[in-house]
Design a protein around this motif. Structure first.
Motif, short mmCIF file in Angstrom:
data_model
loop_
_atom_site.label_atom_id
_atom_site.label_comp_id
_atom_site.label_asym_id
_atom_site.label_seq_id
_atom_site.Cartn_x
_atom_site.Cartn_y
_atom_site.Cartn_z
N ILE A 267 0.86 -1.19 0.00
CA ILE A 267 0.00 0.00 0.00
C ILE A 267 0.89 1.24 0.00
N LYS A 268 0.67 2.10 -0.95
CA LYS A 268 1.45 3.32 -1.04
C LYS A 268 0.86 4.37 -0.11
N ALA A 269 1.19 4.23 1.14
CA ALA A 269 0.69 5.15 2.16
C ALA A 269 1.74 5.26 3.25
N ASP A 270 1.51 6.19 4.16
CA ASP A 270 2.44 6.36 5.26
C ASP A 270 2.39 5.14 6.17
N PRO A 271 3.53 4.72 6.72
CA PRO A 271 3.53 3.57 7.62
C PRO A 271 2.72 3.84 8.88
N GLN A 272 2.24 2.78 9.48
CA GLN A 272 1.42 2.89 10.68
C GLN A 272 2.35 3.07 11.88
N MET A 273 2.32 4.25 12.45
CA MET A 273 3.23 4.59 13.54
C MET A 273 2.47 5.30 14.65
N HIS A 274 3.00 5.19 15.86
CA HIS A 274 2.44 5.93 16.99
C HIS A 274 3.56 6.68 17.69
N GLU A 275 3.20 7.74 18.39
CA GLU A 275 4.19 8.59 19.06
C GLU A 275 4.57 8.00 20.41
N PHE A 276 5.82 8.21 20.80
CA PHE A 276 6.30 7.77 22.11
C PHE A 276 7.28 8.80 22.63
N ARG A 277 7.48 8.79 23.92
CA ARG A 277 8.40 9.73 24.57
C ARG A 277 9.45 9.03 25.42
N VAL A 278 9.23 7.77 25.75
CA VAL A 278 10.18 7.03 26.58
C VAL A 278 10.46 5.69 25.93
N VAL A 279 11.61 5.13 26.24
CA VAL A 279 11.97 3.76 25.88
C VAL A 279 12.18 2.99 27.18
N TYR A 280 12.04 1.67 27.11
CA TYR A 280 12.12 0.87 28.33
C TYR A 280 12.89 -0.41 28.08
N ARG A 281 13.38 -0.97 29.19
CA ARG A 281 14.14 -2.22 29.18
C ARG A 281 13.70 -3.04 30.37
N CYS A 282 13.29 -4.28 30.13
CA CYS A 282 12.76 -5.16 31.16
C CYS A 282 13.75 -6.28 31.46
N LYS A 283 14.03 -6.47 32.74
CA LYS A 283 14.94 -7.52 33.18
C LYS A 283 14.50 -8.00 34.57
N PRO A 284 14.95 -9.20 35.00
CA PRO A 284 14.63 -9.65 36.37
C PRO A 284 15.25 -8.75 37.42
N LYS A 285 14.70 -8.81 38.61
CA LYS A 285 15.16 -7.94 39.69
C LYS A 285 16.62 -8.21 40.05
N VAL A 286 17.04 -9.46 39.98
CA VAL A 286 18.42 -9.78 40.35
C VAL A 286 19.41 -9.11 39.40
N TYR A 287 19.01 -8.87 38.17
CA TYR A 287 19.87 -8.17 37.21
C TYR A 287 20.15 -6.74 37.68
N TRP A 288 19.11 -6.04 38.09
CA TRP A 288 19.27 -4.66 38.55
C TRP A 288 19.99 -4.60 39.90
N ASP A 289 19.76 -5.60 40.76
CA ASP A 289 20.44 -5.60 42.06
C ASP A 289 21.95 -5.70 41.90
N GLU A 290 22.38 -6.54 41.01
CA GLU A 290 23.83 -6.68 40.82
C GLU A 290 24.44 -5.39 40.27
#
Length: 583
Positions: A267-290
């Protein structure tokens, strides 16, 4: 010179000197200013039989000399500088100046890991990014070191064979120059798969100077070419090289085109996109504790695993950290993650500033039903940026269908960020980050609750994201059950109930069930499901990490307010001056 009595005396040695001039000056014009040397001085005890001309005190020979070392019996003044300096020679030497001792810098005390933390890390060894996880990840690089140790050197009696090679994800092409114009030569090409330890050998006559091997993407091969004589097998030339079957630049461009087709869907149209302001990273708690207790609150980047296409140009080559910016349809952050139960949220401008970073396309793949695109983000002119500039395809951050940036309308505005939601965009940031650059929140972990060591292999049967798709093979469902038996996930539950369910159907059901569960839970229901101890620990983590941020944040805010107010007053003054000029 006389050959009878040795060296003849100089002509002036015993010749009478001329009489002094009537005015008392020497016949030598320079004798009044410069005295003679020690060889010209007469003896002090004058004998009567000597020539009386030597006793004339006015002939210029006995003038007082300025230099005491060239005078005989003439004493210089007592205050002469050089005599005073000579007196210093008899003095005892001065002691050397004391050497200033440099302060000894004591190294900070090494933090000892207690048994509880050590046991916790060992129990969570499957978590990528931990010390134990990093050691397990380095095992795949140890193979390369072992290969370098056992690599054979070129024999000294042979010459170096000139070889040109081209590496693709499915084949390797070799072309070489014949070292001598002889017809009794043969070329033996050997290719060793270092992982499977399988060897393939081909023999070529002297009339052939090229060869092509079919390889498996992502595998490492040791290629050797021997040029020998057919009669006695004497080695004339030799060449060897370690090669990895990976994408060429043309193949990577072709993969990018397939990704464009998937995003636009014709389809010759603009890609389907949404706006965002933050990025995130998910990991187990033990990862952040170390990171908080043993890494000085620095989230360090680590080596890219084998996730995605096997011929990827960044697998095992560069270090980085994965982030995501995908939001739910209501533009809220998802409360579930298969990668961990603690989420770090970072301002998008910190890692997506186009004036400081470059964007590169590196991969497009799928596991079952979700397609992923990997965008590498590098600091300009860094070591990783130079590698990606040579190997990957650079993207324009202002006009690409994956991560699009819109500049601010004026100098006081802010950048706006948009991301495509028809596929999952992975942001691979190639620098370390401080924990105080983000905020933490507790979420629900789905599946295993962490990513897999080494990464998940891609779906090689998909026609949308593979350059060379393979025909689908019938796999016993028992193997699929065994592969997910250790996971407490929806997929394992479905396959345990009915082992004859097709894997694609099961994967689709898993995706739909997880998405429905995410959207049906409210904030209150999610808070009830979360572990209270986890929520309390995350709150303490935010306080500990951001305890110094309040002071610097207030200073930065006051400075920003002052600058913005000053600029507004300046603009208003400029407008008033223009009005006065026009009037």
């Amino acid at each position: 010179m006389s050959f009878n009595g040795g060296w003849a005396p100089p002509p002036w040695h015993h010749q009478p000197a001329p009489m002094p001039s009537p005015n008392g000056q020497s016949w030598r014009p320079y004798a009044n200013q410069q005295g003679g040397g020690p060889m010209r001085q007469p003896p002090h005890n004058h004998h009567p039989h000597m020539n009386p001309q030597y006793q004339n005190p006015h002939n210029g020979w006995l003038e007082i000399l300025d230099n005491p070392y060239f005078s005989r019996g003439v004493h210089p003044p007592q205050n002469h500088f050089e005599r005073n300096q000579m007196q210093n020679f008899n003095q005892p030497p001065l002691p050397p100046p004391p050497v200033q001792q440099r302060p000894v810098l004591k190294s900070p005390p090494k933090i000892q890991m207690n048994e509880y933390v050590k046991q916790t890390l060992m129990n969570n060894a499957h978590v990528p990014g931990l010390r134990s996880g990093l050691q397990m990840r380095n095992a795949m690089q140890q193979r390369a070191k072992n290969r370098m140790k056992g690599q054979e050197q070129r024999p000294k009696t042979s010459m170096q064979l000139m070889v040109n090679f081209k590496v693709f994800s499915e084949r390797i092409e070799l072309r070489w120059q014949i070292p001598a114009k002889r017809k009794d030569l043969k070329f033996i090409i050997t290719m060793l798969n270092t992982k499977m330890n399988s060897v393939e050998s081909i023999e070529r006559p002297c009339s052939s100077a090229h060869c092509e091997f079919q390889v498996q993407a992502g595998e490492n091969y040791k290629v050797e070419i021997h040029c020998k004589t057919e009669r006695d097998g004497f080695l004339l030339a030799y060449w060897t090289r370690e090669l990895r079957a990976e994408f060429s630049y043309s193949e990577l461009k072709h993969l990018l085109e397939k990704c464009y087709q998937f995003v636009t869907r014709g389809i010759k149209a603009d890609p389907q996109m949404h706006e965002f302001r933050v990025v995130y990273r998910c990991k187990p708690k033990v990862y952040w504790d170390e990171i908080h207790h043993y890494c000085n609150d620095v989230m360090q980047k680590y080596i890219k695993d084998d996730n995605g296409q096997p011929g990827n140009l960044i697998n095992g080559k560069i270090n980085g950290l994965f982030f995501s910016a995908r939001l739910l349809p209501d533009l809220t952050l998802p409360q579930f993650s298969p990668f961990g139960n603690v989420r770090m949220i970072v301002n998008a401008f910190l890692i997506l500033n186009p004036e400081r970073h470059n964007f590169y396309f590196s991969d497009f793949y799928c596991n079952k039903n979700i397609h992923y695109v990997t965008i590498v983000i590098c600091v300009v002119d860094s070591e990783t940026d130079r590698y990606c500039r040579e190997k990957l395809v650079k993207l324009n951050p202002l006009s690409n269908p994956f991560v699009k940036l819109i500049p601010p309308p004026d100098r006081f505005g802010q950048w706006r960020f948009y991301i495509n939601y028809t596929l999952w965009v992975e942001l691979y940031y190639t620098e370390d980050l401080q924990l105080d650059m983000g905020q933490f929140s507790a979420i629900m972990a789905t599946g295993a609750g962490t990513s897999k060591i080494g990464g998940l292999p891609n779906n090689k049967n998909c026609n949308l994201c593979n350059l060379y798709p393979r025909k689908k093979k019938v796999v016993e469902a028992v193997e699929e059950v065994a592969a997910v038996a250790d996971l407490d996930s929806t997929m394992a539950t479905i396959l345990r109930e009915d082992a004859r369910v097709d894997s694609d159907v099961a994967d689709t059901l898993v995706y739909l069930i997880d998405r429905v569960e995410e959207r049906s839970l409210t904030a209150e229901e999610l808070a009830e499901k979360l572990d209270p101890e986890l929520v309390k620990a995350v709150e303490e983590m935010n306080k500990a990490v951001n305890k110094e941020e309040s002071l610097f944040g207030s200073i930065a805010k006051n400075l920003s307010d002052f600058v913005s107010g000053f600029n507004k007053r300046k603009d208003a003054l400029i407008q008033e001056i223009r009005k006065l000029r026009n009037s």
